[in-house]
Design an enzyme around this catalytic site. Structure first.
Site, PDB file in Angstrom:
ATOM      1  N   CYS A   1     -31.687  45.746  11.390  1.00  0.00           N
ATOM      2  CA  CYS A   1     -32.603  46.816  11.779  1.00  0.00           C
ATOM      3  C   CYS A   1     -33.868  46.746  10.924  1.00  0.00           C
ATOM      4  CB  CYS A   1     -31.964  48.174  11.525  1.00  0.00           C
ATOM      5  SG  CYS A   1     -30.446  48.427  12.440  1.00  0.00           S
TER       6      CYS A   1
ATOM      7  N   ARG B   1     -36.901  39.855  12.643  1.00  0.00           N
ATOM      8  CA  ARG B   1     -35.634  40.146  11.972  1.00  0.00           C
ATOM      9  C   ARG B   1     -34.465  40.160  12.961  1.00  0.00           C
ATOM     10  NH1 ARG B   1     -36.490  43.313   7.006  1.00  0.00           N
ATOM     11  NH2 ARG B   1     -34.626  44.506   7.439  1.00  0.00           N
TER      12      ARG B   1
ATOM     13  N   TRP C   1     -30.491  46.630  15.469  1.00  0.00           N
ATOM     14  CA  TRP C   1     -29.565  45.503  15.613  1.00  0.00           C
ATOM     15  C   TRP C   1     -28.192  46.157  15.624  1.00  0.00           C
ATOM     16  CZ3 TRP C   1     -26.253  42.334  12.313  1.00  0.00           C
ATOM     17  CH2 TRP C   1     -26.155  41.008  12.733  1.00  0.00           C
TER      18      TRP C   1
ATOM     19  N   ASN D   1     -31.891  52.076   8.354  1.00  0.00           N
ATOM     20  CA  ASN D   1     -31.384  50.713   8.251  1.00  0.00           C
ATOM     21  C   ASN D   1     -30.241  50.756   7.245  1.00  0.00           C
ATOM     22  OD1 ASN D   1     -30.990  47.974   8.081  1.00  0.00           O
ATOM     23  ND2 ASN D   1     -32.858  47.566   6.918  1.00  0.00           N
ATOM     24  N   GLY D   2     -29.078  50.231   7.633  1.00  0.00           N
ATOM     25  CA  GLY D   2     -27.923  50.284   6.734  1.00  0.00           C
ATOM     26  C   GLY D   2     -26.697  50.751   7.504  1.00  0.00           C
TER      27      GLY D   2
ATOM     28  N   GLU E   1     -26.652  21.326   6.375  1.00  0.00           N
ATOM     29  CA  GLU E   1     -27.841  22.076   6.770  1.00  0.00           C
ATOM     30  C   GLU E   1     -28.358  21.612   8.143  1.00  0.00           C
ATOM     31  OE1 GLU E   1     -29.128  24.733   6.037  1.00  0.00           O
ATOM     32  OE2 GLU E   1     -31.172  24.643   6.788  1.00  0.00           O
TER      33      GLU E   1
ATOM     34  N   LYS F   1     -28.651  24.169  11.263  1.00  0.00           N
ATOM     35  CA  LYS F   1     -29.915  24.377  11.983  1.00  0.00           C
ATOM     36  C   LYS F   1     -29.721  24.169  13.476  1.00  0.00           C
ATOM     37  CE  LYS F   1     -31.886  25.942   9.892  1.00  0.00           C
ATOM     38  NZ  LYS F   1     -32.012  26.561   8.600  1.00  0.00           N
TER      39      LYS F   1
ATOM     40  N   GLU G   1     -27.474  27.028  15.040  1.00  0.00           N
ATOM     41  CA  GLU G   1     -28.000  28.398  15.139  1.00  0.00           C
ATOM     42  C   GLU G   1     -29.096  28.549  16.183  1.00  0.00           C
ATOM     43  OE1 GLU G   1     -30.061  30.328  11.830  1.00  0.00           O
ATOM     44  OE2 GLU G   1     -30.833  28.405  11.177  1.00  0.00           O
TER      45      GLU G   1
ATOM     46  N   HIS H   1      -9.941  12.063   7.519  1.00  0.00           N
ATOM     47  CA  HIS H   1      -8.899  13.062   7.240  1.00  0.00           C
ATOM     48  C   HIS H   1      -8.698  14.030   8.406  1.00  0.00           C
ATOM     49  CE1 HIS H   1      -8.413  11.697   3.167  1.00  0.00           C
ATOM     50  NE2 HIS H   1      -9.710  11.830   2.937  1.00  0.00           N
TER      51      HIS H   1
ATOM     52  N   LYS I   1     -32.861  37.864  10.386  1.00  0.00           N
ATOM     53  CA  LYS I   1     -33.536  37.152   9.306  1.00  0.00           C
ATOM     54  C   LYS I   1     -33.061  37.612   7.940  1.00  0.00           C
ATOM     55  CE  LYS I   1     -36.478  34.294   7.541  1.00  0.00           C
ATOM     56  NZ  LYS I   1     -35.969  32.899   7.527  1.00  0.00           N
TER      57      LYS I   1
HETATM   58  C1  F6R Z   1     -30.307  29.997   8.449  1.00  0.00           C
HETATM   59  C2  F6R Z   1     -30.697  31.148   7.667  1.00  0.00           C
HETATM   60  C3  F6R Z   1     -29.636  31.931   6.974  1.00  0.00           C
HETATM   61  C4  F6R Z   1     -30.115  32.359   5.571  1.00  0.00           C
HETATM   62  C5  F6R Z   1     -29.079  33.266   4.908  1.00  0.00           C
HETATM   63  C6  F6R Z   1     -29.475  33.623   3.493  1.00  0.00           C
HETATM   64  O1  F6R Z   1     -31.400  29.322   8.969  1.00  0.00           O
HETATM   65  O2  F6R Z   1     -31.845  31.463   7.567  1.00  0.00           O
HETATM   66  O3  F6R Z   1     -28.440  31.221   6.906  1.00  0.00           O
HETATM   67  O4  F6R Z   1     -30.320  31.199   4.819  1.00  0.00           O
HETATM   68  O5  F6R Z   1     -28.939  34.444   5.662  1.00  0.00           O
HETATM   69  O6  F6R Z   1     -30.705  34.264   3.453  1.00  0.00           O
HETATM   70  P1  F6R Z   1     -31.522  34.412   2.107  1.00  0.00           P
HETATM   71  O7  F6R Z   1     -31.963  33.062   1.703  1.00  0.00           O
HETATM   72  O8  F6R Z   1     -32.666  35.307   2.466  1.00  0.00           O
HETATM   73  O9  F6R Z   1     -30.591  35.021   1.107  1.00  0.00           O
END
Ligand code: F6R
Length: 594
Positions: A2, A27, A71, A97-98, A467, A471, A474, A490, A589
């Site tokens: 949110c 976000r 959200w 938010n929360g 990673e 990427k 997601e 394995h 985000k």
């Molecule tokens: C993936 C992504 C998330 C963040 C994770 C941690 O692309 O962005 O996996 O890396 O939520 O976020 P931060 O770095 O803000 O703690």
């Protein structure tokens, strides 16, 4: 997650609120709404995008208001569950938010006292509690209501007929933007950047009374001063600048991000004087805490630091750290978090501190909660990262980790000196990867037709495989898994077929031979192989079905060029599949809940 915004000033609030909400879209959200205050409160909300909300909403007259992007957590994304939420009179509006964990009990109690609830949300108890306690002072009523709440919140409260906004936070970020002719409130900086770069961060337990001309913040009934920060990001930094998506723009910003992040530290670290980025001379071990992409950066950091400093480095997921029973109190702890607001990482930082660890935050957001909890903060200079999928922040985090290792007094001086020369070439190496975009696009088109993709790497490229998979998964929704090359035999060899492409990350280090063997094993099971390798690796060109060439670099820097290629691969694969790249479904985000 949110997002909340508020405005009080001398301009009409509605268009400002909608504008700020648009900048919070990154976000992630499923519904949104606004409330504007005059003699009464006008509310409009729905399960729509902000743009549609703006077009459909009636015009409200008023210079004070609140807005929200939701959200869904408690209750489906519907019009009635969207914020703002109101009390019985409809004159008190709250955005939140929360998560209020004791809302069911409070709801039962308030219902028994005659309050009428319309939504399934936890938030709706807040305006009803404020209504219950209101006795002429909105601030006091909010304060009393907060005492009944358990859980986390950042809230803004608006009441019809009152030229003020009451704000409060506990375990959810909230900032006040200081303007010349009015003030702003938001969950994070990009929301209000178009209006002001002067920001005050609220701390847990703070309550604020915001008027057009005044910002009064109190805690436990006493007034407190909170420092004002100057945000150096520009509005353009938080816009697409002609790119189709923020993610693509942010991938392309990486040469500059590397220069900025390194530039920052070349200034503060005086190598000749032997000072290092972390002021800890006798470091015996290191603990790193992070989530998601930042966790993968920390894993790369383990290989960098163990190689250069010869000290053991433990890397832990923030979300698991709470369950660990024994922590090495003497470990210097590095908490890596782009946003500086990830609830899991903040909690892990506090636990490490309680165990006696000195915690250094590596974060991208000046004044973020992580920076205020930490004993020391090192900032990455990535600029605002708007795309949900982290790209430039990952590379900026790597730069800090390289710099931290190479400037540490115990680092092998000769090796460090050679690496410095190459580190300075990283912007141009990354640019060469970006210049190869068209070739990567072709591979992405090929990949987009598959449902399962594996990424393998060894040594320092094992976390890069993780990673790369993260990427792709997601943003393209293709099932992707990253694993250490040595693990294939394995388990994963069992599922390989012509329908499971494998992306193999090669580096010219002690993993090279074993990676070539991996590729042969994979080919023998009929799975197509796309290899990522330094220019002119003939052995690989003969073995793999396709090769993505990246510039040759010392193996310790191979994660930098490899990840940029994998980011482009993920981006163009998702684009080919028609995915909403900047706002992947169900993801946010800034993950401010545990
Ligand atoms: C993936 C992504 C998330 C963040 C994770 C941690 O692309 O962005 O996996 O890396 O939520 O976020 P931060 O770095 O803000 O703690």
């Amino acid at each position: 997650m949110c997002g909340i915004v508020g405005y009080i000033g001398d301009k009409q609030a509605q268009s400002i609120l909608l504008n700020c909400l648009k900048r919070l879209e990154y976000r992630g959200y499923d519904s949104c709404g606004i409330a504007v205050g005059g003699s009464s409160v006008g509310v409009y909300k729905d399960a729509v995008r902000v743009e549609t909300l703006g077009q459909a909403s009636p015009r409200f007259n008023g210079t004070v208001g609140v807005g929200h992007t939701r959200w869904a957590t408690h209750g489906a994304p519907t019009q009635v569950n969207a914020h703002p939420h109101l009390d019985c009179t409809g004159n008190i509006a709250v955005v939140h938010n929360g998560v209020i964990t004791n809302f069911e009990q409070l709801k039962r109690q308030l219902t028994g006292e005659g309050h009428n609830f319309v939504s399934e949300t936890d938030t709706e108890v807040i305006p009803h509690l404020i209504e219950k306690y209101y006795d002429g002072s909105l601030e006091k009523a909010v304060d009393a209501a907060l005492r009944d709440l358990e859980g986390s919140y950042a809230i803004i409260v608006l009441m019809g007929g009152r030229p003020e906004l009451i704000i409060a936070r506990k375990d959810s970020p909230l900032i006040v933007g200081v303007g010349d002719r009015g003030n702003f409130i938001a969950s994070d900086v990009p929301a209000i950047l178009a209006y002001t770069g002067r920001v005050i961060y609220l701390e847990d337990g703070d309550i604020g009374v915001i008027t057009q001309k005044n910002i009064k913040i109190s805690r436990d009934g006493k007034r407190v001063d909170r420092e004002e920060h100057k945000i150096l990001w520009s509005v353009e930094d938080a816009q697409k600048a002609g790119y189709e998506h923020f993610m693509l723009k942010e991938i392309h910003e990486q040469p500059r991000v590397i220069r900025n992040t390194l530039g920052e530290y070349t200034r503060v670290v005086d190598l000749a004087a032997g000072s290092s980025l972390i002021g800890e001379a006798g470091m015996e071990s290191m603990l790193m805490l992070a989530s998601g992409t930042s966790y993968n950066a920390a894993l790369v950091g383990k290989y960098i630091i163990e190689e250069l400093l010869s000290i053991p480095v433990m890397v832990e997921l923030s979300s698991e750290f709470d369950y660990y029973k024994r922590i090495l109190a003497r470990s210097v702890t590095i908490a890596i978090t782009q946003s500086g607001e990830t609830a899991d990482t903040l909690k892990a930082m506090k636990k490490a501190q309680e165990a006696g660890c000195r915690v250094v935050a590596v974060t991208n957001v000046v004044g973020s909660t992580a920076s205020r909890i930490a004993n020391q903060t090192i900032y990455t200079r990535a600029g605002p990262e708007i795309s949900v999928a982290a790209t430039k922040s990952f590379v900026a985090q790597l730069m800090v980790l390289y710099w931290l290792a190479m400037t540490y007094p115990k680092a092998d001086a000769r090796r460090s000196a050679a690496l410095f020369t190459e580190l300075r070439q990283m912007p141009s190496k990354v640019q060469q990867v970006l210049d190869n975009e068209n070739a990567i696009m072709g591979h992405a088109e090929y990949l987009s037709k598959y449902d399962n993709v594996f990424f393998i790497g060894r040594g320092i490229n094992f976390p890069v495989a993780l990673e790369g998979a993260l990427k792709l998964k997601e943003i393209s929704y293709i099932h992707a898994e990253g694993l250490a090359g040595g693990e294939m035999k394995h388990h994963t060899l069992a599922v390989l077929s012509q329908r499971t492409p494998v992306i193999a990350l090669l580096a010219k280090d002690d993993t090279y031979g074993a990676m070539l063997t991996n590729i042969k094993e994979i080919k023998a099971r009929g799975a197509p192989v796309i290899a990522l390798a330094g220019d002119g690796e003939e052995a690989i060109e003969e073995l793999a079905d396709f090769v993505i060439n990246v510039p040759r670099v010392d193996a310790v820097f191979s994660p930098v060029v490899n990840i940029v290629a994998l980011q482009l691969l993920a981006y163009y694969t998702a684009k080919k599949r028609g995915c909403p790249i900047d706002f992947p479904r169900n993801l946010a985000k800034s993950v401010t809940v545990e």
